[in-house]
Each structure stands twice: as C-alpha cells, then as structure tokens.
Design a protein around this motif. Sequence first.
Motif, short mmCIF file in Angstrom:
data_model
loop_
_atom_site.label_atom_id
_atom_site.label_comp_id
_atom_site.label_asym_id
_atom_site.label_seq_id
_atom_site.Cartn_x
_atom_site.Cartn_y
_atom_site.Cartn_z
N GLU A 101 0.85 -1.17 0.00
CA GLU A 101 0.00 0.00 0.00
C GLU A 101 0.90 1.23 0.00
O GLU A 101 2.00 1.20 0.54
CB GLU A 101 -0.90 -0.01 1.24
CG GLU A 101 -1.97 -1.07 1.12
CD GLU A 101 -2.83 -1.16 2.36
OE1 GLU A 101 -2.91 -0.18 3.11
OE2 GLU A 101 -3.41 -2.24 2.55
N ALA A 102 0.40 2.30 -0.61
CA ALA A 102 1.20 3.52 -0.71
C ALA A 102 1.70 3.95 0.66
O ALA A 102 2.84 4.40 0.82
CB ALA A 102 0.37 4.63 -1.35
N ASN A 103 0.86 3.78 1.66
CA ASN A 103 1.22 4.16 3.01
C ASN A 103 2.44 3.38 3.54
O ASN A 103 3.28 3.89 4.25
CB ASN A 103 0.01 3.95 3.92
CG ASN A 103 0.27 4.47 5.31
OD1 ASN A 103 0.69 5.60 5.47
ND2 ASN A 103 0.05 3.64 6.31
N GLU A 104 2.51 2.10 3.15
CA GLU A 104 3.64 1.27 3.59
C GLU A 104 4.94 1.73 2.94
O GLU A 104 6.01 1.64 3.55
CB GLU A 104 3.38 -0.21 3.24
CG GLU A 104 2.22 -0.80 4.02
CD GLU A 104 1.90 -2.21 3.58
OE1 GLU A 104 1.87 -3.09 4.45
OE2 GLU A 104 1.65 -2.44 2.38
N ILE A 105 4.83 2.20 1.69
CA ILE A 105 6.03 2.74 1.04
C ILE A 105 6.47 3.98 1.81
O ILE A 105 7.66 4.18 2.07
CB ILE A 105 5.75 3.10 -0.44
CG1 ILE A 105 5.28 1.87 -1.23
CG2 ILE A 105 6.99 3.72 -1.08
CD1 ILE A 105 6.30 0.78 -1.40
N GLY A 106 5.49 4.81 2.20
CA GLY A 106 5.81 6.00 2.98
C GLY A 106 6.55 5.63 4.26
O GLY A 106 7.55 6.24 4.63
N LEU A 107 6.08 4.59 4.93
CA LEU A 107 6.72 4.16 6.18
C LEU A 107 8.12 3.61 5.93
O LEU A 107 9.02 3.77 6.74
CB LEU A 107 5.85 3.12 6.90
CG LEU A 107 4.51 3.65 7.41
CD1 LEU A 107 3.67 2.53 8.00
CD2 LEU A 107 4.71 4.75 8.45
N ALA A 108 8.29 2.95 4.75
CA ALA A 108 9.61 2.41 4.41
C ALA A 108 10.61 3.53 4.12
O ALA A 108 11.81 3.36 4.28
CB ALA A 108 9.51 1.48 3.19
N ILE A 109 10.08 4.68 3.69
CA ILE A 109 10.94 5.82 3.39
C ILE A 109 11.51 6.44 4.68
O ILE A 109 12.65 6.86 4.72
CB ILE A 109 10.13 6.90 2.60
CG1 ILE A 109 9.88 6.41 1.17
CG2 ILE A 109 10.87 8.24 2.60
CD1 ILE A 109 8.89 7.28 0.39
N LEU A 110 10.68 6.43 5.73
CA LEU A 110 11.03 7.16 6.95
C LEU A 110 12.44 6.91 7.51
O LEU A 110 13.18 7.86 7.72
CB LEU A 110 9.97 6.91 8.03
CG LEU A 110 8.65 7.64 7.78
CD1 LEU A 110 7.58 7.13 8.74
CD2 LEU A 110 8.83 9.14 7.94
N PRO A 111 12.84 5.64 7.76
CA PRO A 111 14.17 5.47 8.37
C PRO A 111 15.31 5.96 7.48
O PRO A 111 16.32 6.44 7.99
CB PRO A 111 14.26 3.95 8.61
CG PRO A 111 13.19 3.34 7.79
CD PRO A 111 12.12 4.38 7.61
N HIS A 112 15.10 5.87 6.16
CA HIS A 112 16.16 6.30 5.24
C HIS A 112 16.24 7.82 5.19
O HIS A 112 17.32 8.40 5.13
CB HIS A 112 15.92 5.72 3.85
CG HIS A 112 15.89 4.23 3.85
ND1 HIS A 112 17.02 3.46 4.00
CD2 HIS A 112 14.86 3.36 3.78
CE1 HIS A 112 16.68 2.18 4.01
NE2 HIS A 112 15.38 2.09 3.87
N LEU A 113 15.07 8.46 5.23
CA LEU A 113 15.04 9.92 5.20
C LEU A 113 15.62 10.47 6.51
O LEU A 113 16.31 11.48 6.52
CB LEU A 113 13.59 10.39 5.00
CG LEU A 113 13.41 11.89 4.76
CD1 LEU A 113 14.22 12.36 3.57
CD2 LEU A 113 11.93 12.20 4.54
N ARG A 114 15.35 9.75 7.57
CA ARG A 114 15.86 10.17 8.88
C ARG A 114 17.38 10.19 8.90
O ARG A 114 18.00 11.08 9.48
CB ARG A 114 15.33 9.18 9.91
CG ARG A 114 15.81 9.41 11.29
CD ARG A 114 15.04 8.46 12.17
NE ARG A 114 15.62 8.43 13.49
CZ ARG A 114 14.93 8.04 14.56
NH1 ARG A 114 13.68 7.65 14.44
NH2 ARG A 114 15.51 8.02 15.72
#
Length: 160
Positions: A101-114
């Motif tokens: 789900e698009a939301n899961e991709i968003g969550l996968a982005i978080l640690p890398h963006l951090r």
Amino acid sequence: MHCPFCRHSDSRVIDSRTADDGMSIRRRRQCPECGRRFTTTETASLTVIKRSGVVEPFSREKVVSGVRKACQGRPVTDADLAVLAQRVEESVRSAGIAQFEANEIGLAILPHLRELDEVAFLRFASVYQAFDSLADFESAISDLRSNASSPSASSAPIKE
Ligand SMILES: [Zn+2]
C-alpha cells in the motif's frame, strides 16, 4: 528514465527484450538530448496500491518526488535522493512481497530519510504518521535526540 550521461529527464526506448530467466526486461534507450545509448533492466514487478485503489508499478521517481517537498531548503542533493530511493526499493523488495500500500512505502521511506536529514524526516513523518498535535512532533523529536548518540536506531527499545 534520466539519461546517465547528461541527466536529461527523458529517453526513448529503441529495443526491449525479456531476459533469459523471464524475470526481467532489458531496454535499450537513447537520450534525445545527447544521443548516447544506455541499457536499463526492469525486474519482477513491485506494485503499489494507492489510496484511491489504483494499482501502479513501484517507481523510484515517485519516491523522490514524494520526499522532494519535505527536503525543500535542506542540504539534500538529487544524488542523495536517488540513493534514498534505491535504499527504499531494496528494503521493500527484501520484504519479499509483490504488492504494497502507498502508506507502507511512505513508512519504508522514513528510516532512510531520517538518516539523510532530520528536518526533512520530521516534515515527511508528520504527513505519513498523521501527526495531529504538537505532542506528536515532540515525541518524534525526542526520539531523534535520544538516538542521536547511538547510530543504530533499530536497537532502540520499542515503546509500549
Ligand atoms: Zn543524454
């Protein structure tokens, strides 16, 4: 598909063929700007279900455009964003699931963006984790502070 030589934002497919294992497609492309040719390989499909219900292929470019706004005014380069998108793709592929789900991709982005930029991370997290109060920001910031001394965020205890 960006031209790897001159970074022109478009390219023309001049030949496509399925690899012997049937799991990927190799495309020969030509840049209309500098005329050079390059090959891209598309591997087994990874699809994303948008909130609207539309299913579309996972795209690193969409990851980049999704985080670009959060990175406005921050010292983050296009090359940084390309690496981030690659890491996000690797992490979702490693989950071994073909559809997200698009939301899961968003969550996968978080640690890398951090890892890349904490301010951009907070901006992006406020959307994806649906922050709706200052307290949400405060707890995210205190998480960032408490992990600042230890680079391994994954070893932090999970809050109940
Ligand atoms: Zn080019």
